[in-house]
Design a protein around this motif. Structure first.
Motif, short mmCIF file in Angstrom:
data_model
loop_
_atom_site.label_atom_id
_atom_site.label_comp_id
_atom_site.label_asym_id
_atom_site.label_seq_id
_atom_site.Cartn_x
_atom_site.Cartn_y
_atom_site.Cartn_z
N UNK A 1 0.83 -1.21 0.00
CA UNK A 1 0.00 0.00 0.00
C UNK A 1 0.86 1.26 0.00
N UNK A 2 1.92 1.27 0.85
CA UNK A 2 2.80 2.43 0.91
C UNK A 2 3.51 2.67 -0.41
N UNK A 3 3.91 1.57 -1.08
CA UNK A 3 4.59 1.71 -2.37
C UNK A 3 3.68 2.36 -3.41
N UNK A 4 2.37 2.12 -3.31
CA UNK A 4 1.42 2.67 -4.28
C UNK A 4 1.03 4.12 -3.98
N UNK A 5 0.77 4.43 -2.71
CA UNK A 5 0.12 5.70 -2.41
C UNK A 5 1.07 6.81 -1.96
N UNK A 6 2.23 6.46 -1.40
CA UNK A 6 3.12 7.53 -0.94
C UNK A 6 3.76 8.22 -2.13
N UNK A 7 3.86 9.56 -2.11
CA UNK A 7 4.46 10.27 -3.24
C UNK A 7 5.94 9.96 -3.37
N UNK A 8 6.44 10.07 -4.59
CA UNK A 8 7.85 9.80 -4.85
C UNK A 8 8.72 10.77 -4.06
N UNK A 9 9.81 10.26 -3.53
CA UNK A 9 10.71 11.10 -2.73
C UNK A 9 11.38 12.16 -3.60
N UNK A 10 11.43 13.37 -3.07
CA UNK A 10 12.18 14.46 -3.68
C UNK A 10 13.33 14.81 -2.74
#
Length: 473
Positions: A160-169
Motif C-alpha cells: 500500500x505504501x509503495x502505491x500511495x506515498x508520493x515519490x521522494x524528492x
C-alpha cells in the motif's frame, strides 16, 4: 504493530521460560532487547529521512520489521530470539517517527491536530491491546503467532505504501553526524538498559544499574555541546529546535505524561493478576475500557485542537486523567469491577485528549524541513520518559510489597498488597497532575492565529511540497 509488539510479548514470558528452560531474568531480554533497539535507532531516523527520503526509508523499515518478526517465529533458542527481537526493534523504531513525519508534512499546520489524532490511536491502544492479542494467539495457536501475525500485515503495508506515498524528492545529501551517532545512540541504549535493570536489581544503587546508567548519561550529556557547537551542519538531533517555545513546552509536557501514563499502565494488569487473581488474558481484557474511552475523545480532540489550539484541550484531558487515576487510589481486595472499569474509561477519555494534542502543538509550528527532526525528538522523549516511568513505578511497587507479611492469613496478605498498589497510584495521580503546569503554557489559539513570537519563522509549511503531500491523505 511496532508499538503493540512492545507489550505483546509480556504474556509469553512464562511460555518462553518453559520452552527455552530459562529464568525470568533471561526471558525478560525479549522485551528489553526490543525496547533498546527501538530507542537506539530513533535518533538516526531524522537524518535518514532527509538523506534517503521518507518513502524509501518507510518501505525499508517495514521490510526490516516484518523480516525480524518472521525470524523471531523461527528462533530455535532464546539467544537467537533476543537477537531477532533487536532486529525487529530496529525496523519498528523507525516506523512511528516516519509515520508522524509523512502525515504532518501532508496535513500542514491547520490540519495537524486531526491527523495526529488518527496517528495517536495505535500509540495509545498498542500497549493496552498487546497483552490481549498475545494471550489470545498463544491460547488459540502458539507463541510463534505473536510474531508471524506481523508478516502478512507487513506485506500489505509495504504494497500500500509503495502505491500511495508520493515519490521522494531528496535534496543534495546531508553530511552524517558520525560523532553524534557514537555518542547519542549508545548513550540512549546504555541509559535505558540501566533504568530497565532497576526493577530486576531492586535498587538504583546496584553496580549494574549505576555503571551502565551513568555511562549512558555521560554520553548523552557529551552529545549536547557537540550538537550546539556548530561544528557539524546537521547534528543527529537538532537541539536548536528547543529555541521554538512550543517545542520546548511540548517536550516537558510529553515527558511528564509519558512517565505517568506508561508507568501506571504497568500497575493496572498487575493489580488484576496479583490482587484479584485474574489470568493475563482476562487482565488485558479488563483494560479495554481505557482504549474505548481514548477512541471516543481522540478524534474530537484532534478537530478542536486545530480550531481552538491544543492548550485548552490538553489541560482538560489531564484533569480528566487525574480524576480517573485518583479513583484507583481507593483500590482494595474487593473493589467493585464497575468502579474500576469506570475509572479506566474516564482515564481513557482524558488520554485521548492529551498525548497527540501535545505532539501536534510542537509539530504545527515547524517548517517542512524541520518536521522529521521534530518528530524524532518527540519520539526519543517519549521512549526515554516511558522507560523511566516504568522503572520508577516498578521500584515503588516492589518496595511497597516488601512490607507485606506473606506468612499471614490470605485475606491480610491481599489487603496489604492492595494497599501497596493504592499508595503507588497516589504517586501516579500527583505525577499526572504535574502535567498541568507545562500544559498551561501550550498555545490556546488555532495555529494560524499564533503570534510571530510564538511560532517564529518555522511556522510556514513548504507550499511547493503541499500538492504532492496532499495526495498522501
Amino acid at each position: 504493530m511496532s508499538i503493540l509488539d512492545i507489550t505483546v510479548v509480556s504474556v509469553a514470558l512464562k511460555t518462553f521460560q518453559t520452552v527455552f528452560d530459562a529464568t525470568p531474568a533471561q526471558v525478560a531480554w525479549t522485551m528489553t532487547g526490543y525496547t533498546l533497539a527501538l530507542a537506539s535507532v530513533i535518533p538516526l531516523t531524522g537524518w535518514a529521512a532527509d538523506r534517503f527520503g521518507t518513502k524509501r526509508l518507510y518501505l525499508s523499515a517495514v521490510v526490516l520489521f516484518a523480516a525480524g518478526s518472521a525470524l523471531c517465529a523461527t528462533a530455535p533458542n532464546l539467544e537467537l530470539l533476543v537477537a531477532f527481537r533487536v532486529l525487529q526493534g530496529l525496523g519498528g523504531g523507525m516506523l512511528m517517527p516516519l509515520g508522524m513525519t509523512i502525515l504532518t508534512r501532508a496535513a500542514g499546520p491547520e490540519r495537524v491536530g486531526r491527523v495526529m489524532a488518527v496517528l495517536g490511536i495505535p500509540m495509545l491502544l498498542g500497549p493496552i491491546f498487546g497483552p490481549i492479542l498475545g494471550g489470545w494467539l498463544i491460547d488459540a495457536a502458539s507463541w510463534h503467532w505473536i510474531f508471524l501475525i506481523n508478516v502478512p500485515i507487513g506485506v500489505l503495508a509495504f504494497a500500500y505504501a509503495a502505491l500511495v506515498l508520493p515519490k521522494d524528492q531528496v535534496e543534495p545529501s546531508e553530511t552524517f553526524d558520525w560523532l553524534g551517532m557514537f555518542l547519542l545512540s549508545p548513550g540512549l541504549a546504555l541509559f535505558l538498559f540501566g533504568v530497565s535493570s532497576i526493577p530486576e536489581e531492586g535498587t538504583v544503587w546496584s553496580t549494574r544499574v549505576l555503571s551502565t546508567g551513568i555511562l549512558g548519561l555521560l554520553l548523552i550529556v557529551a552529545f549536547v555541546p557537540w550538537a550546539l557547537s556548530g561544528r557539524t551542519r546537521h547534528p543527529l538531533i537538532d537541539l536548536h529546535l528547543f529555541g521554538n517555545r512550543n517545542m520546548s513546552v511540548a517536550v516537558v509536557a510529553m515527558s511528564l505524561f509519558a512517565m505517568a501514563f506508561f508507568g501506571a499502565s504497568l500497575l493496572f494488569p498487575l493489580y488484576f493478576q496479583q490482587v484479584r487473581g485474574e489470568d493475563a488474558l482476562k487482565a488485558g481484557v479488563l483494560l479495554a475500557p481505557q482504549g474505548f474511552g481514548a477512541m471516543i475523545t481522540m478524534p474530537i480532540a484532534g478537530v478542536l485542537s486545530d480550531k481552538i489550539g491544543p492548550g485548552k484541550i490538553v489541560m482538560t484531558g489531564i484533569v480528566v486523567i487525574t480524576v480517573g487515576m485518583a479513583m484507583f487510589t481507593q483500590v482494595g481486595v474487593s473493589t467493585g469491577y464497575p468502579f474500576l472499569l469506570a475509572a479506566l474509561f474516564v482515564m481513557g477519555l482524558g488520554m485521548g485528549a492529551t498525548m497527540m494534542p501535545i505532539m501536534s502543538a510542537a509539530l504545527a509550528t515547524l517548517n517542512h524541513e524541520s518536521t522529521a527532526r521534530g518528530s524524532t525528538l518527540l519520539n526519543i522523549t517519549q521512549q526515554v520518559a516511558a522507560s523511566i516511568g516504568t522503572a520508577l513505578f516498578s521500584v515503588l511497587l516492589t518496595n511497597g510489597l516488601k512490607d507485606v507479611d506473606l506468612r499471614g492469613p490470605a485475606g491480610d496478605v491481599l489487603s496489604g498488597m492492595a494497599g501497596a498498589f493504592g499508595t503507588v497510584f497516589i504517586v501516579a495521580t500527583v505525577l499526572v497532575a504535574c502535567c498541568l503546569v507545562p500544559a498551561f503554557l501550550l498555545p490556546r489559539r488555532r495555529p494560524e492565529q499564533a503570534t510571530p513570537d510564538e511560532a517564529g519563522s518555522e511556522r510556514a509549511v513548504s507550499e511547493q511540497a503541499r500538492p504532492e503531500l496532499d495526495a498522501t491523505v
